[in-house]
Design a protein around this motif. Structure first.
Motif, PDB file in Angstrom:
ATOM      1  N   PRO A  36       0.799  -1.352   0.117  1.00 22.58           N
ATOM      2  CA  PRO A  36      -0.024   0.073   0.004  1.00 22.58           C
ATOM      3  C   PRO A  36       0.901   1.260   0.131  1.00 22.58           C
ATOM      4  CG  PRO A  36      -0.443  -1.599   1.709  1.00 22.58           C
ATOM      5  CD  PRO A  36       0.507  -2.148   1.045  1.00 22.58           C
ATOM      6  N   THR A  37       0.624   2.266  -0.974  1.00 24.85           N
ATOM      7  CA  THR A  37       1.674   3.262  -1.053  1.00 24.85           C
ATOM      8  C   THR A  37       1.465   4.413   0.063  1.00 24.85           C
ATOM      9  OG1 THR A  37       1.197   2.903  -3.557  1.00 24.85           O
ATOM     10  CG2 THR A  37       2.209   5.256  -2.892  1.00 24.85           C
ATOM     11  N   ALA A  38       0.001   4.505   0.141  1.00 28.48           N
ATOM     12  CA  ALA A  38      -0.174   5.504   1.163  1.00 28.48           C
ATOM     13  C   ALA A  38       0.266   4.975   2.565  1.00 28.48           C
ATOM     14  CB  ALA A  38      -1.501   5.853   1.096  1.00 28.48           C
ATOM     15  N   ARG A  39      -0.047   3.841   2.945  1.00 24.91           N
ATOM     16  CA  ARG A  39       0.564   3.669   4.367  1.00 24.91           C
ATOM     17  C   ARG A  39       1.924   3.694   4.341  1.00 24.91           C
ATOM     18  NH1 ARG A  39      -4.070   1.920   6.935  1.00 24.91           N
ATOM     19  NH2 ARG A  39      -5.559   0.657   5.582  1.00 24.91           N
ATOM     20  N   ARG A  40       2.866   3.521   3.636  1.00 26.08           N
ATOM     21  CA  ARG A  40       4.031   3.472   3.513  1.00 26.08           C
ATOM     22  C   ARG A  40       4.635   4.940   3.905  1.00 26.08           C
ATOM     23  NH1 ARG A  40       5.500   0.660  -1.660  1.00 26.08           N
ATOM     24  NH2 ARG A  40       5.698   2.981  -2.295  1.00 26.08           N
ATOM     25  N   MET A  41       3.802   5.945   3.751  1.00 26.01           N
ATOM     26  CA  MET A  41       3.827   7.499   3.887  1.00 26.01           C
ATOM     27  C   MET A  41       3.233   7.795   4.982  1.00 26.01           C
ATOM     28  SD  MET A  41       3.583   8.914   0.008  1.00 26.01           S
ATOM     29  CE  MET A  41       4.455   8.472  -1.225  1.00 26.01           C
ATOM     30  N   ALA A  42       2.841   6.990   6.076  1.00 28.08           N
ATOM     31  CA  ALA A  42       1.985   7.294   7.273  1.00 28.08           C
ATOM     32  C   ALA A  42       3.052   8.233   8.107  1.00 28.08           C
ATOM     33  CB  ALA A  42       1.878   6.069   8.037  1.00 28.08           C
ATOM     34  N   PRO A  43       4.403   7.998   8.155  1.00 24.54           N
ATOM     35  CA  PRO A  43       5.168   8.877   9.080  1.00 24.54           C
ATOM     36  C   PRO A  43       5.292  10.349   8.452  1.00 24.54           C
ATOM     37  CG  PRO A  43       6.401   6.723   8.751  1.00 24.54           C
ATOM     38  CD  PRO A  43       5.108   6.814   7.769  1.00 24.54           C
ATOM     39  N   GLN A  44       5.410  10.370   7.265  1.00 20.47           N
ATOM     40  CA  GLN A  44       5.510  11.725   6.652  1.00 20.47           C
ATOM     41  C   GLN A  44       4.036  12.430   6.747  1.00 20.47           C
ATOM     42  OE1 GLN A  44       6.444   8.974   4.910  1.00 20.47           O
ATOM     43  NE2 GLN A  44       7.885   9.496   3.091  1.00 20.47           N
ATOM     44  N   VAL A  45       3.114  11.867   6.658  1.00 25.65           N
ATOM     45  CA  VAL A  45       1.517  12.114   6.695  1.00 25.65           C
ATOM     46  C   VAL A  45       1.574  12.746   8.344  1.00 25.65           C
ATOM     47  CG1 VAL A  45      -0.849  12.013   6.962  1.00 25.65           C
ATOM     48  CG2 VAL A  45       0.581  10.886   5.146  1.00 25.65           C
ATOM     49  N   ARG A  46       2.157  12.146   9.242  1.00 25.41           N
ATOM     50  CA  ARG A  46       2.018  12.602  10.609  1.00 25.41           C
ATOM     51  C   ARG A  46       2.734  13.837  10.840  1.00 25.41           C
ATOM     52  NH1 ARG A  46       1.274   6.851  11.177  1.00 25.41           N
ATOM     53  NH2 ARG A  46       3.532   6.538  11.581  1.00 25.41           N
ATOM     54  N   GLU A  47       4.040  13.862  10.237  1.00 27.07           N
ATOM     55  CA  GLU A  47       4.865  14.883  10.438  1.00 27.07           C
ATOM     56  C   GLU A  47       4.454  16.078   9.848  1.00 27.07           C
ATOM     57  OE1 GLU A  47       9.191  16.103   8.894  1.00 27.07           O
ATOM     58  OE2 GLU A  47       9.059  13.979   9.306  1.00 27.07           O
ATOM     59  N   MET A  48       3.836  16.241   8.661  1.00 24.68           N
ATOM     60  CA  MET A  48       3.427  16.919   7.961  1.00 24.68           C
ATOM     61  C   MET A  48       2.210  17.762   8.807  1.00 24.68           C
ATOM     62  SD  MET A  48       3.874  16.120   3.843  1.00 24.68           S
ATOM     63  CE  MET A  48       3.287  17.591   3.276  1.00 24.68           C
ATOM     64  N   ARG A  49       1.324  16.845   9.170  1.00 23.45           N
ATOM     65  CA  ARG A  49       0.227  17.500   9.973  1.00 23.45           C
ATOM     66  C   ARG A  49       0.504  18.052  11.216  1.00 23.45           C
ATOM     67  NH1 ARG A  49      -4.886  18.331   8.797  1.00 23.45           N
ATOM     68  NH2 ARG A  49      -6.492  17.934  10.435  1.00 23.45           N
ATOM     69  N   ALA A  50       1.693  17.482  12.056  1.00 24.91           N
ATOM     70  CA  ALA A  50       2.014  18.030  13.218  1.00 24.91           C
ATOM     71  C   ALA A  50       2.787  19.474  12.731  1.00 24.91           C
ATOM     72  CB  ALA A  50       3.133  17.340  13.825  1.00 24.91           C
ATOM     73  N   ASP A  51       3.349  19.583  11.603  1.00 27.12           N
ATOM     74  CA  ASP A  51       3.747  20.791  11.229  1.00 27.12           C
ATOM     75  C   ASP A  51       2.622  21.874  10.807  1.00 27.12           C
ATOM     76  OD1 ASP A  51       6.342  19.974  11.726  1.00 27.12           O
ATOM     77  OD2 ASP A  51       6.793  19.487   9.895  1.00 27.12           O
ATOM     78  N   GLY A  52       1.265  21.418  10.836  1.00 24.59           N
ATOM     79  CA  GLY A  52       0.255  22.355  10.502  1.00 24.59           C
ATOM     80  C   GLY A  52      -0.108  22.364   9.045  1.00 24.59           C
ATOM     81  N   ALA A  53       0.014  21.148   8.209  1.00 28.56           N
ATOM     82  CA  ALA A  53      -0.398  21.146   6.897  1.00 28.56           C
ATOM     83  C   ALA A  53      -1.725  20.549   7.164  1.00 28.56           C
ATOM     84  CB  ALA A  53       0.509  20.367   6.235  1.00 28.56           C
ATOM     85  N   ARG A  54      -2.583  21.140   6.038  1.00 26.49           N
ATOM     86  CA  ARG A  54      -3.994  20.749   6.030  1.00 26.49           C
ATOM     87  C   ARG A  54      -3.952  19.377   5.259  1.00 26.49           C
ATOM     88  NH1 ARG A  54      -5.602  25.755   3.171  1.00 26.49           N
ATOM     89  NH2 ARG A  54      -6.331  23.972   1.864  1.00 26.49           N
ATOM     90  N   CYS A 104      -5.531  18.413   2.518  1.00 28.81           N
ATOM     91  CA  CYS A 104      -5.498  18.544   0.785  1.00 28.81           C
ATOM     92  C   CYS A 104      -3.967  18.916   0.340  1.00 28.81           C
ATOM     93  CB  CYS A 104      -6.470  19.550   0.468  1.00 28.81           C
ATOM     94  SG  CYS A 104      -6.336  21.058   1.090  1.00 28.81           S
ATOM     95  N   GLU A 105      -3.282  19.693   1.348  1.00 27.75           N
ATOM     96  CA  GLU A 105      -1.914  20.228   0.884  1.00 27.75           C
ATOM     97  C   GLU A 105      -1.111  18.859   1.177  1.00 27.75           C
ATOM     98  OE1 GLU A 105       1.504  22.632   2.561  1.00 27.75           O
ATOM     99  OE2 GLU A 105      -0.260  22.803   3.558  1.00 27.75           O
ATOM    100  N   ILE A 106      -1.319  17.972   2.306  1.00 25.21           N
ATOM    101  CA  ILE A 106      -0.387  16.615   2.364  1.00 25.21           C
ATOM    102  C   ILE A 106      -0.766  15.763   1.278  1.00 25.21           C
ATOM    103  CG2 ILE A 106      -0.292  14.476   3.976  1.00 25.21           C
ATOM    104  CD1 ILE A 106      -1.274  16.448   6.209  1.00 25.21           C
ATOM    105  N   ALA A 107      -2.092  15.626   0.826  1.00 26.92           N
ATOM    106  CA  ALA A 107      -2.471  14.833  -0.276  1.00 26.92           C
ATOM    107  C   ALA A 107      -1.594  15.195  -1.518  1.00 26.92           C
ATOM    108  CB  ALA A 107      -3.785  14.593  -0.521  1.00 26.92           C
ATOM    109  N   SER A 108      -1.618  16.322  -1.705  1.00 24.95           N
ATOM    110  CA  SER A 108      -1.265  17.038  -2.854  1.00 24.95           C
ATOM    111  C   SER A 108       0.458  16.943  -3.090  1.00 24.95           C
ATOM    112  CB  SER A 108      -1.647  18.480  -3.123  1.00 24.95           C
ATOM    113  OG  SER A 108      -0.960  18.990  -4.143  1.00 24.95           O
ATOM    114  N   ARG A 109       1.137  17.104  -1.922  1.00 27.30           N
ATOM    115  CA  ARG A 109       2.532  17.227  -2.113  1.00 27.30           C
ATOM    116  C   ARG A 109       3.029  15.797  -1.968  1.00 27.30           C
ATOM    117  NH1 ARG A 109       4.362  20.821   2.608  1.00 27.30           N
ATOM    118  NH2 ARG A 109       6.449  19.947   2.429  1.00 27.30           N
ATOM    119  N   LEU A 110       2.262  14.514  -1.566  1.00 26.65           N
ATOM    120  CA  LEU A 110       2.739  13.220  -1.295  1.00 26.65           C
ATOM    121  C   LEU A 110       2.277  12.550  -2.440  1.00 26.65           C
ATOM    122  CD1 LEU A 110       2.511  12.756   2.452  1.00 26.65           C
ATOM    123  CD2 LEU A 110       4.524  13.079   1.080  1.00 26.65           C
ATOM    124  N   HIS A 111       1.224  12.970  -3.255  1.00 30.59           N
ATOM    125  CA  HIS A 111       0.530  12.082  -4.415  1.00 30.59           C
ATOM    126  C   HIS A 111      -0.229  11.066  -3.943  1.00 30.59           C
ATOM    127  CE1 HIS A 111       2.975  14.856  -6.980  1.00 30.59           C
ATOM    128  NE2 HIS A 111       3.975  14.325  -6.513  1.00 30.59           N
TER     129      HIS A 111
END
Length: 185
Positions: free
Chosen positions: A142-160, A162-169
């Motif tokens: 699963p592509t998205a699940r591999r990106m879980a650490p980046q998702v959590r980190e970006m969210r902790a930095d205040g990213a929305r 839709c921005e996270i989804a766009s930047r991580l594709h």
């Protein structure tokens, strides 16, 4: 009214488009929709042709592959035409769904294609089960699940999301799923 639809895949096929338009006009099409669009690109003129056609009209194409990309595509187009009361004529096959024989042939072609697809899927499932039993198949990671650490980190930095989804594709729903799993776990 006969409504013609012509399509070629590339700009290099200008002569093919002209030949289709010529054949459609010779058949009596008074309104033509033409486009240069590959089999995977967005087609703008086909939806326009389907929208333009009215009850009692007939959509005319030179070949079936100029109209649809797959059986599912054909079924979808045929449903749209049937709902609107529009017939389909395919010149290369001498097929016209305004006739009982034409309707039968389109249904037969669709049924045969669906049957072939079901057989292919069944063979695919059997092959996957055999490969799993031999320990050679693990499935797609699963592509998205591999990106879980980046998702959590970006969210902790205040990213929305839709921005996270766009930047991580990845999809926005994947972002929300990862974040909800993090909150629950």
């Amino acid at each position: 009214m006969l409504v013609g639809y012509a399509r070629v895949s590339t700009a290099d096929q200008e002569a093919g488009l002209e030949a289709q338009e010529r054949d459609l006009r010779a058949t009596g099409c008074t309104k033509l929709f033409s486009e240069k669009s590959s089999s995977v690109a967005q087609r703008d003129q086909l939806p326009a042709a389907l929208d333009f056609a009215r009850e009692g009209d007939c959509l005319v194409v030179t070949k079936l592959d100029r109209l649809c990309r797959s059986v599912a595509d054909l079924v979808s187009i045929m449903d749209t035409l049937r709902t609107k009361g529009v017939a389909l004529r395919i010149l290369s096959m001498s097929l016209d769904t305004a006739t009982p024989t034409g309707k039968l042939m389109v249904n037969l072609l669709g049924s045969i294609a669906e049957f072939e697809r079901e057989l292919m899927l069944e063979r695919q499932r059997e092959g996957i089960e055999k490969a799993k039993a031999a320990g050679k198949y693990r499935g797609r990671a699963p592509t998205a699940r591999r990106m879980a650490p980046q998702v959590r980190e970006m969210r902790a930095d205040g990213a929305r999301a839709c921005e996270i989804a766009s930047r991580l594709h990845i999809s926005r729903s994947s972002v929300y799923r990862i974040l909800s799993e993090a909150e629950a776990g």
